[in-house]
Write a protein that holds these residues in place. Structure first.
Motif, PDB file in Angstrom:
ATOM      1  N   MET A 148      14.324  60.911 120.957  1.00  0.00           N
ATOM      2  CA  MET A 148      15.518  61.470 120.787  1.00  0.00           C
ATOM      3  C   MET A 148      16.743  61.636 121.586  1.00  0.00           C
ATOM      4  O   MET A 148      16.777  61.280 121.828  1.00  0.00           O
ATOM      5  N   ASN A 149      17.762  61.335 120.566  1.00  0.00           N
ATOM      6  CA  ASN A 149      19.483  62.046 120.287  1.00  0.00           C
ATOM      7  C   ASN A 149      19.230  63.295 121.501  1.00  0.00           C
ATOM      8  O   ASN A 149      18.968  63.904 121.440  1.00  0.00           O
ATOM      9  N   ALA A 150      20.713  62.750 122.342  1.00  0.00           N
ATOM     10  CA  ALA A 150      20.511  63.644 123.237  1.00  0.00           C
ATOM     11  C   ALA A 150      21.760  64.690 122.871  1.00  0.00           C
ATOM     12  O   ALA A 150      21.286  65.511 123.522  1.00  0.00           O
ATOM     13  N   ASP A 151      21.891  64.533 122.017  1.00  0.00           N
ATOM     14  CA  ASP A 151      22.355  65.902 121.397  1.00  0.00           C
ATOM     15  C   ASP A 151      21.916  66.874 120.631  1.00  0.00           C
ATOM     16  O   ASP A 151      22.262  67.672 119.993  1.00  0.00           O
ATOM     17  N   TRP A 152      20.227  66.024 120.506  1.00  0.00           N
ATOM     18  CA  TRP A 152      19.419  67.367 120.594  1.00  0.00           C
ATOM     19  C   TRP A 152      19.288  68.875 120.857  1.00  0.00           C
ATOM     20  O   TRP A 152      17.902  70.122 120.447  1.00  0.00           O
ATOM     21  N   GLY A 156      15.589  61.200 112.005  1.00  0.00           N
ATOM     22  CA  GLY A 156      15.335  60.753 113.258  1.00  0.00           C
ATOM     23  C   GLY A 156      14.140  60.077 113.078  1.00  0.00           C
ATOM     24  O   GLY A 156      13.550  59.112 112.364  1.00  0.00           O
ATOM     25  N   GLU A 157      13.810  59.038 114.930  1.00  0.00           N
ATOM     26  CA  GLU A 157      12.639  58.726 114.889  1.00  0.00           C
ATOM     27  C   GLU A 157      11.301  59.167 114.342  1.00  0.00           C
ATOM     28  O   GLU A 157       9.829  58.233 115.019  1.00  0.00           O
ATOM     29  N   ALA A 158      11.075  60.184 114.118  1.00  0.00           N
ATOM     30  CA  ALA A 158      10.093  60.813 113.843  1.00  0.00           C
ATOM     31  C   ALA A 158       9.500  61.002 112.118  1.00  0.00           C
ATOM     32  O   ALA A 158      10.391  60.884 111.742  1.00  0.00           O
TER      33      ALA A 158
END
Ligand SMILES: [Zn+2]
Length: 238
Positions: free
Chosen positions: A1-5, A41-43
């Motif tokens: 997950m990106n930190a800005d999530w 994203g990656e999901a």
């Protein structure tokens, strides 16, 4: 997950986040209650429930594909499918994430006072154990931002069921006046996690109060209505 999530727990070993008010629109736009959608994203997949303050867990066994959930209502999502982000929405209630990397199972739980007192956290752990051969000593938990005891004075409609169902209630309720007290929901959940067999070092808590931190979070109690919710979620890496 990106930190800005959103916020992350340094001790939770798989991709996850506890959303704030500023969840990126690219993520926010993908949630559909009661559905699996194409994730960000990656999901590859994103699962979201219609929450009902229950103790009901919805189990998503591999394979998982976008579409309506067969059972759309509940307050915990459990999956063994890598790449499916299980999510819950909160605005004072406690988001709880669980993972057992060995067994290959991840869960996201929405625990308000009603669900917490009724036992949604231990019931979800029981599902991990019975359906996915998890061992509680292998489970890791992250407990997210929620209303803190600083801002959560409750009275009889909450205190009565708490006393009736939870023998250790004096450890989580500080009496403030006759018939009123401050409830520490996160502590109640921590007690339940320990009682279920998780190791103390495997439980991480984000000690932030949604009611105090208007800069970061929505709060149902502060705002008096739902003007927005935070999204939190976790997934097994795909
Ligand atoms: Zn507070």
């Amino acid at each position: 997950m990106n930190a800005d999530w959103g916020l992350q727990s340094p001790r939770f070993p798989v991709p996850h986040f506890f959303g704030t008010r500023t969840l990126p629109p690219s993520v926010q736009g993908r949630f559909a209650l009661g559905h699996v959608t194409e994730g960000p994203g990656e999901a590859p997949c994103l699962a979201t429930l219609k929450q009902i303050h229950s103790t009901k867990s919805i189990i998503l066994k591999s394979p998982v594909r976008p579409g309506p959930l067969p059972d759309q209502e509940g307050d915990a999502l459990v999956t063994n499918h890598p790449g499916t982000l299980v999510s819950v929405r909160t605005a004072d209630c406690v988001p709880v994430l669980l993972v057992d990397e060995q067994a290959g199972v991840v869960a996201a739980i929405h625990a308000g006072w009603r669900g917490a007192v009724a036992g949604i956290v231990p019931e979800t752990i029981a599902i991990c154990v019975t359906q996915f051969q998890s061992h509680p000593a292998s489970l890791k938990a992250a407990v997210g931002p929620s209303i803190g005891p600083c801002c959560y004075e409750v009275d009889a409609p909450v205190i009565d069921p708490l006393r009736a169902r939870y023998p250790d209630w004096p450890g989580v309720l500080e009496q403030t006046s006759v018939g009123k007290g401050r409830l520490d929901l996160k502590r109640l959940i921590r007690h339940q996690l320990l009682e279920a067999g998780l190791a103390p070092a495997c439980i991480d808590t984000v000690e932030l109060c949604t009611h105090c931190r208007a800069d970061l979070f929505y709060s149902y109690r502060r705002e008096g209505q739902v003007i927005g919710t935070m999204v939190s979620g976790a997934m097994l890496p795909g």
